[in-house]
Design an enzyme around this catalytic site. Structure first.
Site, PDB file in Angstrom:
ATOM      1  CG  HIS A  20       8.691 -15.223-124.833  1.00  0.00           C
ATOM      2  ND1 HIS A  20       7.832 -16.001-125.567  1.00  0.00           N
ATOM      3  CD2 HIS A  20       7.898 -14.344-124.162  1.00  0.00           C
ATOM      4  CE1 HIS A  20       6.584 -15.612-125.359  1.00  0.00           C
ATOM      5  NE2 HIS A  20       6.594 -14.591-124.521  1.00  0.00           N
ATOM      6  CG  ASP A 123       8.460 -17.430-128.559  1.00  0.00           C
ATOM      7  OD1 ASP A 123       9.195 -17.377-127.556  1.00  0.00           O
ATOM      8  OD2 ASP A 123       7.274 -17.027-128.583  1.00  0.00           O
ATOM      9  CB  ALA A 349      14.439  -6.487-108.893  1.00  0.00           C
TER      10      ALA A 349
HETATM   11  N1  UDP Z   1      12.600 -10.263-113.885  1.00  0.00           N
HETATM   12  C1  UDP Z   1      13.692  -9.967-113.119  1.00  0.00           C
HETATM   13  N2  UDP Z   1      13.796  -8.719-112.606  1.00  0.00           N
HETATM   14  C2  UDP Z   1      12.856  -7.758-112.829  1.00  0.00           C
HETATM   15  C3  UDP Z   1      11.742  -8.083-113.606  1.00  0.00           C
HETATM   16  C4  UDP Z   1      11.642  -9.338-114.122  1.00  0.00           C
HETATM   17  O1  UDP Z   1      14.560 -10.818-112.898  1.00  0.00           O
HETATM   18  O2  UDP Z   1      13.009  -6.638-112.332  1.00  0.00           O
HETATM   19  C5  UDP Z   1      12.502 -11.597-114.505  1.00  0.00           C
HETATM   20  C6  UDP Z   1      11.606 -12.520-113.722  1.00  0.00           C
HETATM   21  O3  UDP Z   1      12.353 -13.230-112.753  1.00  0.00           O
HETATM   22  C7  UDP Z   1      11.048 -13.416-114.817  1.00  0.00           C
HETATM   23  C8  UDP Z   1      11.023 -12.528-116.056  1.00  0.00           C
HETATM   24  O4  UDP Z   1      11.896 -11.455-115.780  1.00  0.00           O
HETATM   25  O5  UDP Z   1      11.932 -14.489-115.064  1.00  0.00           O
HETATM   26  C9  UDP Z   1       9.650 -11.960-116.332  1.00  0.00           C
HETATM   27  O6  UDP Z   1       8.862 -12.928-116.921  1.00  0.00           O
HETATM   28  P1  UDP Z   1       7.327 -13.055-116.601  1.00  0.00           P
HETATM   29  O7  UDP Z   1       6.813 -14.192-117.398  1.00  0.00           O
HETATM   30  O8  UDP Z   1       7.067 -13.130-115.153  1.00  0.00           O
HETATM   31  O9  UDP Z   1       6.679 -11.688-117.068  1.00  0.00           O
HETATM   32  P2  UDP Z   1       6.816 -10.800-118.399  1.00  0.00           P
HETATM   33  O10 UDP Z   1       7.968  -9.907-118.196  1.00  0.00           O
HETATM   34  O11 UDP Z   1       7.003 -11.744-119.553  1.00  0.00           O
HETATM   35  O12 UDP Z   1       5.523 -10.065-118.431  1.00  0.00           O
END
Ligand code: UDP
Length: 479
Positions: A20, A123, A349
């Site tokens: 978020h 949110d 990552a």
């Molecule tokens: N992300 C990242 N590196 C990681 C894991 C996640 O940059 O190792 C970022 C990804 O690019 C995305 C966010 O974290 O923007 C994760 O959001 P998403 O809605 O996909 O999943 P959530 O973490 O909310 O389950």
């Protein structure tokens, strides 16, 4: 000479969770580009997620224009330092987390009273903010951080309860009223919707009511991607909505892409990119389950076995901190055997950089909306492996509506995503072969490429998302 437009002030209050906060930072920066003053509300533990992300940006002037307002997180309900939904989900203390967050209402009211902004973007997890903002007549917009499709499908399931028609977990449920035939099973529907009278069902009701009472909804999506559902959301479900995404495309420099999420991706950036540079085009599989999901050690071992049996190269992101030390989640000597073929990233990552690299051929995703939209923006087809939240709906969007993904066959929704399901190596191998090889894979890839073009067009000047943001800003100016 024309009159100088009124300077707007928009306050953002994201739920404290990476999925978020990351898009909200992008959205705040998009507003700044349009001359709007912005403030982001957060708590001390979460502040570095924003400030680290801004540290090396090439757009320093814009970044310096974001104000932060730090609210004290209520003590006693959660362990010290637990101020983030991701930690709360893992500790199964989500209920306490939501209660603690609700106690921020007094600080919010005082802040709004003092600053009197033109709009509060808060949110979905903070339904009580509509009332706080209403007291001083500030319009509140809701930010869900998911697709139009998931918003529509989940609301239809909540209202019409199609899961009540079936008597077993295996039977197929068809979600009524939608433009596509969407088939799911009872196990894939969130428990918080089905278990009536629970705390969570009431929380969902409060969220829906506050959405109806609020000024509207900001959606990180673009019209051409899911126009049936953008229209359904407004015409059938009666919501006012502005689609302004994909907001990740705001990040154009390597620094911004690498630092997104603010979790030390910069130091891993070179390793990943150098490694990817040595690979053939569209040959590498990227596997990442977002910021929350925690797979069991046995599931990780099964993935490792599947990857070992496959021909393709891979980057695999793993966040199981305690298992990392013992390495029990990897078969003995796995990394040595896989050297050159596979890269394991422990921790965070640089996802945008990886997805945009030409060597990436497919993305195995947990179907978090940010990840899906980032994959679409990069033109990368997916293998869908949902586990919780609204991810099973997003899977349907990707595989059935957009046809740019292959489902792995995940069966069971759970509060802690992916904790209660087990996917066998054969299913992983089959789905990966299907997404990488053959004519259908090529057609899927072509569709993904077309969606990427559409995404880039949507955020260009006068594209659908650009115009939608202009319309929203104009409306707020005249409010
Ligand atoms: N992300 C990242 N590196 C990681 C894991 C996640 O940059 O190792 C970022 C990804 O690019 C995305 C966010 O974290 O923007 C994760 O959001 P998403 O809605 O996909 O999943 P959530 O973490 O909310 O389950």
């Amino acid at each position: 000479m024309g009159k100088k437009p009124k300077q707007l002030h928009v306050v953002f209050f994201p739920c404290m969770a990476h999925g978020h906060m990351i898009p909200i930072l992008d959205i705040a920066r998009l507003f700044i580009v349009r001359g709007v003053k912005t403030t982001i509300i957060t708590t001390p533990v979460n502040l570095p997620i924003f400030t680290n992300a801004l540290e090396h940006t090439k757009k320093a002037e814009e970044a310096s224009m974001i104000n932060f307002e730090i609210f004290k997180f209520p003590p006693n309900l959660l362990p010290d330092g637990c101020e983030n939904l991701n930690q709360a989900v893992k500790l199964s203390t989500m209920r306490n987390f939501l209660m603690a967050v609700m106690m921020l209402n007094e600080q919010l009211e005082k802040f709004l009273e003092k600053t009197r902004p033109n709009c509060l973007v808060a949110d979905m997890f903070l339904p009580w903010t509509t009332e706080c903002a209403g007291k001083i007549k500030v319009p509140r917009l809701v930010f869900h951080g998911t697709s139009y499709f998931a918003l529509c499908a989940e609301e239809i399931v909540r209202l019409y309860k199609p899961y009540k028609i079936v008597s077993t977990d295996e039977e197929t449920i068809i979600i009524p009223s939608l433009a596509h035939e969407i088939k799911m099973s009872r196990l894939q529907i969130s428990e918080y919707i089905m278990e009536e009278d629970t705390h969570f069902l009431n929380a969902v009701k409060a969220m829906k009511e506050s959405e109806l009472n609020s000024y509207g909804v900001i959606v990180n999506s673009f019209y051409d991607l899911e126009h049936d559902y953008a229209d359904f959301f407004s015409k059938e479900l009666g919501r006012r909505a502005w689609h302004i995404g994909p907001v990740s495309l705001y990040n154009t420099s390597i620094e911004d892409k690498a630092q997104r999420g603010g979790l030390q991706a910069l130091k891993d950036e070179h390793e990943c990119l150098t490694w990817l540079n040595s690979k053939q085009e569209k040959s590498v599989i990227y596997i990442c389950f977002g910021s929350v999901a925690k797979l069991t050690a046995s599931q990780l071992l099964e993935i490792a076995a599947g990857l070992e049996a496959l021909e393709q190269d891979f980057i695999w992101v793993v966040k199981n901190e305690e298992d990392e030390k013992s390495q029990e989640w990897l078969p003995p000597g796995f990394e040595q055997i896989m050297e050159g073929k596979g890269l394991i990233v422990r921790g965070w990552a640089p996802q945008l950089l990886i997805l945009e690299h030409k060597a990436i051929g497919a993305f195995v995703t947990h179907c978090g909306w940010n990840s899906i939209l980032e994959s679409i923006s990069a033109g990368v087809p997916m293998v869908t492996w949902p586990g919780g939240a609204e991810q099973f709906y997003n899977e349907q969007l990707v595989t059935v509506v957009l046809k740019v993904g292959v489902p792995i066959g995940a069966k069971k929704w759970s509060y802690v995503p992916n904790a209660d399901d087990f996917v066998k190596r054969d299913a992983l191998i089959k789905a990966l072969r299907e997404v990488m090889e053959g004519n259908e894979a090529q057609e899927r890839r072509n569709r993904a490429k077309m969606l990427k073009k559409m995404a880039l067009k949507a955020v260009e000047k006068d594209g659908s998302s650009y115009s939608s943001l202009s319309a929203l800003i104009n409306e707020l100016r005249n409010y």
